[in-house]
Motif scaffolding. Structure first.
Motif, PDB file in Angstrom:
ATOM      1  N   ASP A  28      47.048 -13.617  34.721  1.00 35.15           N
ATOM      2  CA  ASP A  28      47.030 -13.232  33.310  1.00 35.15           C
ATOM      3  C   ASP A  28      46.968 -14.389  32.320  1.00 35.15           C
ATOM      4  O   ASP A  28      46.571 -14.202  31.198  1.00 35.15           O
ATOM      5  N   GLU A  29      47.337 -15.582  32.701  1.00 35.53           N
ATOM      6  CA  GLU A  29      47.285 -16.704  31.762  1.00 35.53           C
ATOM      7  C   GLU A  29      46.167 -17.683  32.098  1.00 35.53           C
ATOM      8  O   GLU A  29      46.151 -18.801  31.613  1.00 35.53           O
ATOM      9  N   GLN A  30      45.229 -17.263  32.921  1.00 35.90           N
ATOM     10  CA  GLN A  30      44.143 -18.142  33.327  1.00 35.90           C
ATOM     11  C   GLN A  30      42.826 -17.736  32.678  1.00 35.90           C
ATOM     12  O   GLN A  30      42.630 -16.578  32.323  1.00 35.90           O
ATOM     13  N   ASP A  31      41.952 -18.730  32.538  1.00 39.77           N
ATOM     14  CA  ASP A  31      40.596 -18.482  32.068  1.00 39.77           C
ATOM     15  C   ASP A  31      39.680 -18.322  33.273  1.00 39.77           C
ATOM     16  O   ASP A  31      39.894 -18.941  34.313  1.00 39.77           O
ATOM     17  N   GLY A  32      38.645 -17.495  33.121  1.00 36.12           N
ATOM     18  CA  GLY A  32      37.672 -17.314  34.185  1.00 36.12           C
ATOM     19  C   GLY A  32      36.603 -16.334  33.742  1.00 36.12           C
ATOM     20  O   GLY A  32      36.691 -15.750  32.658  1.00 36.12           O
ATOM     21  N   TRP A  33      35.574 -16.158  34.573  1.00 37.82           N
ATOM     22  CA  TRP A  33      34.486 -15.260  34.201  1.00 37.82           C
ATOM     23  C   TRP A  33      33.827 -14.641  35.415  1.00 37.82           C
ATOM     24  O   TRP A  33      33.937 -15.132  36.520  1.00 37.82           O
ATOM     25  N   VAL A  34      33.151 -13.536  35.142  1.00 35.45           N
ATOM     26  CA  VAL A  34      32.256 -12.912  36.110  1.00 35.45           C
ATOM     27  C   VAL A  34      30.906 -12.783  35.404  1.00 35.45           C
ATOM     28  O   VAL A  34      30.832 -12.417  34.229  1.00 35.45           O
ATOM     29  N   VAL A  35      29.838 -13.142  36.108  1.00 31.80           N
ATOM     30  CA  VAL A  35      28.496 -13.122  35.532  1.00 31.80           C
ATOM     31  C   VAL A  35      27.555 -12.448  36.530  1.00 31.80           C
ATOM     32  O   VAL A  35      27.765 -12.532  37.734  1.00 31.80           O
ATOM     33  N   PHE A  36      26.554 -11.752  36.002  1.00 33.85           N
ATOM     34  CA  PHE A  36      25.565 -11.092  36.862  1.00 33.85           C
ATOM     35  C   PHE A  36      24.283 -10.893  36.077  1.00 33.85           C
ATOM     36  O   PHE A  36      24.268 -10.959  34.854  1.00 33.85           O
ATOM     37  N   ASN A  37      23.199 -10.621  36.816  1.00 36.17           N
ATOM     38  CA  ASN A  37      21.916 -10.311  36.189  1.00 36.17           C
ATOM     39  C   ASN A  37      21.611  -8.830  36.389  1.00 36.17           C
ATOM     40  O   ASN A  37      21.884  -8.266  37.447  1.00 36.17           O
ATOM     41  N   ALA A  38      21.020  -8.227  35.362  1.00 35.72           N
ATOM     42  CA  ALA A  38      20.590  -6.832  35.475  1.00 35.72           C
ATOM     43  C   ALA A  38      19.450  -6.762  36.477  1.00 35.72           C
ATOM     44  O   ALA A  38      18.599  -7.653  36.538  1.00 35.72           O
ATOM     45  N   PRO A  39      19.410  -5.715  37.286  1.00 36.62           N
ATOM     46  CA  PRO A  39      18.325  -5.589  38.271  1.00 36.62           C
ATOM     47  C   PRO A  39      17.012  -5.229  37.592  1.00 36.62           C
ATOM     48  O   PRO A  39      16.970  -4.909  36.403  1.00 36.62           O
ATOM     49  N   ASP A  40      15.939  -5.231  38.388  1.00 34.15           N
ATOM     50  CA  ASP A  40      14.614  -4.894  37.844  1.00 34.15           C
ATOM     51  C   ASP A  40      14.354  -3.395  37.822  1.00 34.15           C
ATOM     52  O   ASP A  40      13.287  -2.957  37.421  1.00 34.15           O
ATOM     53  N   THR A  41      15.309  -2.596  38.258  1.00 33.96           N
ATOM     54  CA  THR A  41      15.179  -1.139  38.196  1.00 33.96           C
ATOM     55  C   THR A  41      16.315  -0.567  37.361  1.00 33.96           C
ATOM     56  O   THR A  41      17.429  -1.092  37.373  1.00 33.96           O
ATOM     57  N   GLU A  42      16.029   0.500  36.626  1.00 35.23           N
ATOM     58  CA  GLU A  42      17.063   1.119  35.801  1.00 35.23           C
ATOM     59  C   GLU A  42      18.040   1.885  36.671  1.00 35.23           C
ATOM     60  O   GLU A  42      17.690   2.367  37.749  1.00 35.23           O
ATOM     61  N   GLY A  43      19.252   1.991  36.218  1.00 36.24           N
ATOM     62  CA  GLY A  43      20.273   2.726  36.948  1.00 36.24           C
ATOM     63  C   GLY A  43      21.599   2.612  36.229  1.00 36.24           C
ATOM     64  O   GLY A  43      21.697   2.045  35.147  1.00 36.24           O
ATOM     65  N   LYS A  44      22.624   3.169  36.846  1.00 32.31           N
ATOM     66  CA  LYS A  44      23.970   3.119  36.288  1.00 32.31           C
ATOM     67  C   LYS A  44      24.828   2.207  37.151  1.00 32.31           C
ATOM     68  O   LYS A  44      24.874   2.360  38.364  1.00 32.31           O
TER      69      LYS A  44
END
Length: 195
Positions: A28-44
Motif C-alpha cells: 500500500d505504500e509503494q509505487d508501481g505500475w501495470v502496462v499493456f497494449n490493446a489487441p488488434d481485435t475488439e473485445g471486452k
C-alpha cells in the motif's frame, strides 16, 4: 507474466472462466505500475490492480483500479464503479495504471487521462487480467513492482566443541505473498537447527 507479455483466453465467452493474476505484490505504500497494449481485435477485457487477499474472483468487478476495454472505447474502474469519461483508442494503444505517491494515474498512449487520490488502499495488490471473449487477448503486459520483502536472519548461539548446536531462523517482512526458501543442502524451510 509470459515472456512476450501476451495473455490469451481459450475458454468460451464469459467473465467467470478466465483470470490471470501475477504473484508479484504491490504494497500500500509503494509505487508501481501495470502496462499493456490493446489487441488488434475488439473485445471486452480489463487489466489493473486488485486486492491480493480476495480469493473468489469472478470478473473485473473485484479490481480496485483498472482499465476496462469494450470494443474501441475504454473507461477507468475504481473500487466498484466506472469513473471519468470513456475514451476511444486504436489497436496497439498503450494503457497504464500507475500508483505514484498515493495517486492513481490512468494513461493512454502516454497521456494522462485520469488521476485520483483514494483515501485508502488495499494492504497488498496484484496485477489482474479478466478477458470476456473467446480468443481475446492482452498484449505486452508488464508490471513494475518493487521488491517487497526483507529477510532478517537470527542466528542462535553455537557452543564451542559441540557440533550441531547452532541454529538460524529467517524472518520475512512483510509476510505477504509466496516465499520460497532454498538451502544449499536441500531443505526448504525458513528455520534450520543442528548446524
Amino acid at each position: 507474466i509470459p515472456e512476450d507479455g501476451t495473455v490469451t483466453k481459450t475458454a468460451g465467452d464469459g467473465w467467470t472462466n478466465m483470470r490471470y493474476a501475477t504473484k508479484n505484490i504491490l504494497l500500500d505504500e509503494q509505487d508501481g505500475w501495470v502496462v499493456f497494449n490493446a489487441p488488434d481485435t475488439e473485445g471486452k477485457m480489463a487489466v489493473g490492480l486488485r486486492d491480493e487477499s480476495i480469493a473468489a474472483v469472478s470478473s473485473y468487478e473485484q479490481m480496485e483500479f483498472a482499465w476496462v476495454l469494450d470494443g474501441d472505447s475504454a473507461a477507468a474502474w475504481e473500487s466498484g464503479s466506472f469513473v471519468g469519461n470513456k475514451v476511444a483508442f486504436d489497436p496497439g494503444s498503450k494503457f497504464t495504471v500507475e500508483v505514484k505517491q498515493g495517486v492513481i494515474l490512468y494513461t493512454l498512449d502516454g497521456m494522462e487521462i485520469r488521476a485520483s487520490s483514494p483515501s485508502t488502499f488495499p494492504e497488498a495488490m496484484i496485477a489482474d487480467v479478466a478477458i470476456y471473449d473467446t480468443n481475446g487477448k492482452v498484449e505486452s503486459l508488464k508490471t513494475d513492482f518493487p521488491a517487497q520483502c526483507t529477510i532478517t536472519p537470527t542466528v542462535g548461539h553455537i557452543k564451542p566443541l559441540f557440533p550441531g548446536s547452532g541454529r538460524i531462523d529467517l524472518t520475512s517482512e512483510p509476510s505477504k505473498g509466496d516465499i520460497t526458501y532454498e538451502w544449499a543442502d536441500g531443505p526448504s524451510t525458513p528455520s534450520r537447527a543442528d548446524l
